[in-house]
Design a protein around this motif. Structure first.
Motif, PDB file in Angstrom:
ATOM      1  N   PRO A  98       0.793  -1.238   0.000  1.00 57.92           N
ATOM      2  CA  PRO A  98       0.000   0.000   0.000  1.00 57.92           C
ATOM      3  C   PRO A  98       0.826   1.291   0.000  1.00 57.92           C
ATOM      4  CG  PRO A  98      -0.111  -1.065   2.145  1.00 57.92           C
ATOM      5  CD  PRO A  98       0.565  -2.023   1.227  1.00 57.92           C
ATOM      6  N   ILE A  99       2.142   1.216   0.255  1.00 58.68           N
ATOM      7  CA  ILE A  99       2.946   2.444   0.246  1.00 58.68           C
ATOM      8  C   ILE A  99       3.752   2.574  -1.046  1.00 58.68           C
ATOM      9  CG2 ILE A  99       3.108   2.416   2.759  1.00 58.68           C
ATOM     10  CD1 ILE A  99       6.031   1.590   2.494  1.00 58.68           C
ATOM     11  N   ILE A 100       3.498   1.674  -2.026  1.00 55.22           N
ATOM     12  CA  ILE A 100       4.187   1.765  -3.313  1.00 55.22           C
ATOM     13  C   ILE A 100       3.972   3.134  -3.975  1.00 55.22           C
ATOM     14  CG2 ILE A 100       4.168   0.898  -5.691  1.00 55.22           C
ATOM     15  CD1 ILE A 100       5.845  -0.757  -3.786  1.00 55.22           C
ATOM     16  N   PRO A 101       2.733   3.678  -4.010  1.00 53.47           N
ATOM     17  CA  PRO A 101       2.562   5.007  -4.616  1.00 53.47           C
ATOM     18  C   PRO A 101       3.401   6.086  -3.928  1.00 53.47           C
ATOM     19  CG  PRO A 101       0.450   3.908  -4.381  1.00 53.47           C
ATOM     20  CD  PRO A 101       1.442   3.080  -3.629  1.00 53.47           C
ATOM     21  N   ALA A 102       3.467   6.049  -2.597  1.00 52.78           N
ATOM     22  CA  ALA A 102       4.252   7.042  -1.862  1.00 52.78           C
ATOM     23  C   ALA A 102       5.747   6.890  -2.161  1.00 52.78           C
ATOM     24  CB  ALA A 102       3.997   6.915  -0.359  1.00 52.78           C
ATOM     25  N   LEU A 103       6.230   5.652  -2.221  1.00 52.11           N
ATOM     26  CA  LEU A 103       7.641   5.412  -2.538  1.00 52.11           C
ATOM     27  C   LEU A 103       7.950   5.839  -3.968  1.00 52.11           C
ATOM     28  CD1 LEU A 103       8.125   1.896  -0.889  1.00 52.11           C
ATOM     29  CD2 LEU A 103       9.049   4.076  -0.074  1.00 52.11           C
ATOM     30  N   SER A 104       6.997   5.602  -4.866  1.00 52.21           N
ATOM     31  CA  SER A 104       7.168   6.020  -6.259  1.00 52.21           C
ATOM     32  C   SER A 104       7.350   7.521  -6.362  1.00 52.21           C
ATOM     33  CB  SER A 104       5.957   5.569  -7.081  1.00 52.21           C
ATOM     34  OG  SER A 104       5.985   6.110  -8.382  1.00 52.21           O
ATOM     35  N   THR A 105       6.535   8.267  -5.637  1.00 52.59           N
ATOM     36  CA  THR A 105       6.636   9.731  -5.644  1.00 52.59           C
ATOM     37  C   THR A 105       7.933  10.196  -4.985  1.00 52.59           C
ATOM     38  OG1 THR A 105       4.221   9.923  -5.551  1.00 52.59           O
ATOM     39  CG2 THR A 105       5.515  11.855  -4.885  1.00 52.59           C
ATOM     40  N   PHE A 106       8.287   9.584  -3.862  1.00 51.08           N
ATOM     41  CA  PHE A 106       9.480   9.989  -3.113  1.00 51.08           C
ATOM     42  C   PHE A 106      10.744   9.818  -3.940  1.00 51.08           C
ATOM     43  CE2 PHE A 106      13.033   9.432  -0.251  1.00 51.08           C
ATOM     44  CZ  PHE A 106      12.834  10.412   0.712  1.00 51.08           C
ATOM     45  N   PHE A 107      10.873   8.674  -4.617  1.00 55.19           N
ATOM     46  CA  PHE A 107      12.090   8.402  -5.389  1.00 55.19           C
ATOM     47  C   PHE A 107      11.977   8.824  -6.850  1.00 55.19           C
ATOM     48  CE2 PHE A 107      12.584   5.111  -1.978  1.00 55.19           C
ATOM     49  CZ  PHE A 107      13.776   5.592  -1.457  1.00 55.19           C
ATOM     50  N   ASN A 108      10.813   9.363  -7.224  1.00 57.10           N
ATOM     51  CA  ASN A 108      10.589   9.852  -8.587  1.00 57.10           C
ATOM     52  C   ASN A 108      10.821   8.751  -9.628  1.00 57.10           C
ATOM     53  OD1 ASN A 108       9.879  11.771 -10.527  1.00 57.10           O
ATOM     54  ND2 ASN A 108      12.012  12.433 -10.816  1.00 57.10           N
ATOM     55  N   VAL A 109      10.225   7.595  -9.378  1.00 58.22           N
ATOM     56  CA  VAL A 109      10.280   6.478 -10.329  1.00 58.22           C
ATOM     57  C   VAL A 109       8.857   5.958 -10.526  1.00 58.22           C
ATOM     58  CG1 VAL A 109      12.630   5.796  -9.683  1.00 58.22           C
ATOM     59  CG2 VAL A 109      10.677   4.795  -8.476  1.00 58.22           C
ATOM     60  N   THR A 110       8.678   5.106 -11.517  1.00 59.88           N
ATOM     61  CA  THR A 110       7.351   4.558 -11.768  1.00 59.88           C
ATOM     62  C   THR A 110       6.971   3.562 -10.677  1.00 59.88           C
ATOM     63  OG1 THR A 110       8.181   2.715 -13.103  1.00 59.88           O
ATOM     64  CG2 THR A 110       7.722   4.798 -14.244  1.00 59.88           C
ATOM     65  N   GLU A 111       5.676   3.333 -10.528  1.00 65.78           N
ATOM     66  CA  GLU A 111       5.218   2.345  -9.556  1.00 65.78           C
ATOM     67  C   GLU A 111       5.688   0.951  -9.936  1.00 65.78           C
ATOM     68  OE1 GLU A 111       1.107   2.491  -8.600  1.00 65.78           O
ATOM     69  OE2 GLU A 111       1.098   4.647  -8.137  1.00 65.78           O
ATOM     70  N   GLU A 112       5.768   0.666 -11.246  1.00 59.55           N
ATOM     71  CA  GLU A 112       6.262  -0.636 -11.681  1.00 59.55           C
ATOM     72  C   GLU A 112       7.708  -0.846 -11.243  1.00 59.55           C
ATOM     73  OE1 GLU A 112       2.801   0.493 -13.892  1.00 59.55           O
ATOM     74  OE2 GLU A 112       4.709   1.531 -13.590  1.00 59.55           O
TER      75      GLU A 112
END
Length: 385
Positions: free
Chosen positions: A26-40
Motif C-alpha cells: 500500500p505504500i508503493i505510490p508514496a515510494l514512487s513519488t518519493f524516489f521519482n520512479v514509476t510504480e512498476e
C-alpha cells in the motif's frame, strides 16, 4: 520459561515479519513519488523480497536440522531487524530494492523453522493449537500490515515506518534470546550437508509427500492471486481509495488472528482430512461471491471468509508435513514455505494476467479451480487425520 511462552515469542516475531511483508504494497505510490520512479519500478521491492525469501527457506531448513532450530531463528530474526532498519536509510529506489532483497534472504529462517520447532516439540495430536498460534500471527500481521502501511506512512513517513518495525523485531529478538537457554532444545537431526544427502533428502520428502506439497503450491496460487488484487478490486468496484482500502482488507486476517489456536484445536480433534476440504470450499465460495454484483458490506464479509478458508487449509497442510518430514523437520518445513511462496508469486502473476478478462471472469475461474481442489482433497487426504 515453558514452551508456551517461547511459542508466544515466536508468534510475535512471525506477526512482525508478516506485518512488514504486507505493509509495503500500500505504500508503493508514496515510494514512487518519493524516489521519482514509476510504480512498476519501485514495485520490484516486493518481488525482490519474496523470491529470495522462498529460495532461502530451503537452506535455512538444512542448517536448522544440523545446528538446531533456535540458533537459526535467532540468527535470522537479528538479520531481519538489522536489514529492515538499514532499509530506512535508502537514498534511491535501487538501494531500497537491494535492501529488500537482502532482507528477504535474512528473514526467511524465522517462520519455517518456528514451524519445524513446533513439529519437534509437540506430538502430532497436539500440534494444531501451536500451529494455529503461528498461522494466526501470520494472518494478523498480513491484515494489520496492509491497513497500517497505508495509514502510518501518511502519519510518520516510510522511513520511520521501517525503523519502527526494526525496533519491534529487535525487542522480539531480545525476548527469544533470553528465553533460549531456559528451554530444552529438541534433538538435532544427525545428517551431513553433502550435496548428495541434501538432494536425496528433498527427493525423499517429495516422494512421500508430493500430494501435500502440490496442495501447498496450488493453495498458495489461489490465496495470493485473489488477495493481491483485492485492493484494485475495491478501488475499481467501489471507488475506495487510500486507507479505506486498507480498512476493507483488514478483515482478511481477523479469523486467523483471533481464532488460530481454536482452529488448530479443531484439527487435532476432528482431523485435518475434514478441515482441508471445508477450508478449500469456504475459499472457493468466498471468491465466487466476489464475482457477483454485491454490496460493499457483502464484499468485506467475503474477504473475512476468504481468510477463514486459508486458516482452515494451510495450517492443516503444515501439520501433515510435520508428520511426513519428521526425520528432517527443518528441511521438510523449508520445502513447505518454498512451495508456498512460489505459489504466492505465481498466483499474483496469473490473476493479473487474467484481469484482461475482467474481475468477474477471473474470480469465477479461481473459485472453480479451488472447488475442484476441494472435491479431490476429500479422497486424497482421507488417510491424514
Amino acid at each position: 520459561m515453558n514452551r508456551k511462552w517461547f511459542l508466544l515469542l515466536l508468534s510475535a516475531a512471525t506477526f512482525i515479519i508478516f506485518f512488514q511483508i504486507y505493509m509495503v504494497a500500500p505504500i508503493i505510490p508514496a515510494l514512487s513519488t518519493f524516489f521519482n520512479v514509476t510504480e512498476e519500478r519501485i514495485g520490484l521491492a516486493i518481488t525482490a523480497y519474496l523470491i529470495p525469501y522462498g529460495i532461502s527457506t530451503l537452506f535455512y531448513g538444512l542448517f536448522a536440522d544440523k545446528i538446531g532450530a533456535k540458533k537459526i531463528i535467532l540468527l535470522s530474526l537479528f538479520a531481519f531487524a538489522l536489514l529492515t532498519g538499514l532499509t530506512s536509510l535508502s537514498q534511491s529506489a535501487s538501494q531500497l530494492i537491494a535492501w529488500r532483497f537482502l532482507t528477504g534472504v535474512g528473514a526467511s529462517g524465522v517462520v519455517p523453522i518456528s514451524l519445524a520447532w513446533v513439529g519437534q516439540s509437540y506430538s502430532y495430536n497436539e500440534r494444531g493449537k501451536p500451529l494455529g498460534w503461528l498461522f494466526g500471527a501470520m494472518a494478523g500481521g498480513s491484515a494489520f500490515g496492509a491497513f497500517a502501511g497505508a495509514l502510518l506512512e501518511a502519519l510518520i513517513g516510510w522511513r520511520i515506518l521501517f525503523l519502527l518495525v526494526s525496533m519491534l523485531a529487535l525487542i522480539a529478538w531480545i525476548g527469544i534470546y533470553f528465553a533460549y537457554n531456559r528451554l530444552s532444545s529438541p534433538p538435532k537431526v544427525n545428517q551431513g550437508l553433502t550435496l548428495k544427502k541434501v538432494f536425496n533428502g528433498y527427493k525423499d520428502l517429495i516422494q512421500r509427500g508430493k500430494i501435500i506439497y502440490v496442495y501447498v503450491l496450488l493453495n498458495g496460487i489461489f490465496t495470493s492471486g485473489v488477495f493481491t488484487w483485492l485492493g484494485s478490486y475495491f478501488e475499481k468496484t467501489f471507488s475506495l481509495t487510500g486507507w479505506h482500502i486498507g480498512l476493507a482488507l483488514l478483515g482478511y486476517g481477523i479469523p486467523g488472528f483471533l481464532l488460530g489456536p481454536f482452529i488448530g484445536g479443531l484439527a487435532d480433534r476432528f482431523g485435518r482430512n475434514r478441515l482441508l476440504p471445508a477450508g478449500l470450499t469456504v475459499g472457493a465460495l468466498s471468491c465466487f461471491i466476489l464475482s457477483l454484483p454485491i454490496s460493499l458490506v457483502i464484499a468485506r464479509i467475503s474477504v473475512i471468509t476468504l481468510s477463514l478458508g486459508y486458516d482452515l487449509t494451510q495450517p492443516s497442510l503444515a501439520g501433515i508435513i510435520t508428520k511426513v518430514g519428521k526425520e528432517r523437520p527443518g528441511q521438510a518445513m523449508g520445502l513447505n514455505v518454498f512451495m508456498l511462496f512460489i505459489g504466492f508469486g505465481l498466483g499474483s502473476y496469473l490473476f493479473g494476467l487474467g484481469l484482461q478478462l475482467g474481475f468477474t471472469q477471473v474470480f469465477i475461474i479461481f473459485s472453480s479451480f479451488q472447488m475442484v481442489l476441494s472435491l479431490i482433497s476429500i479422497k486424497v487426504f482421507r488417510a491424514y487425520h
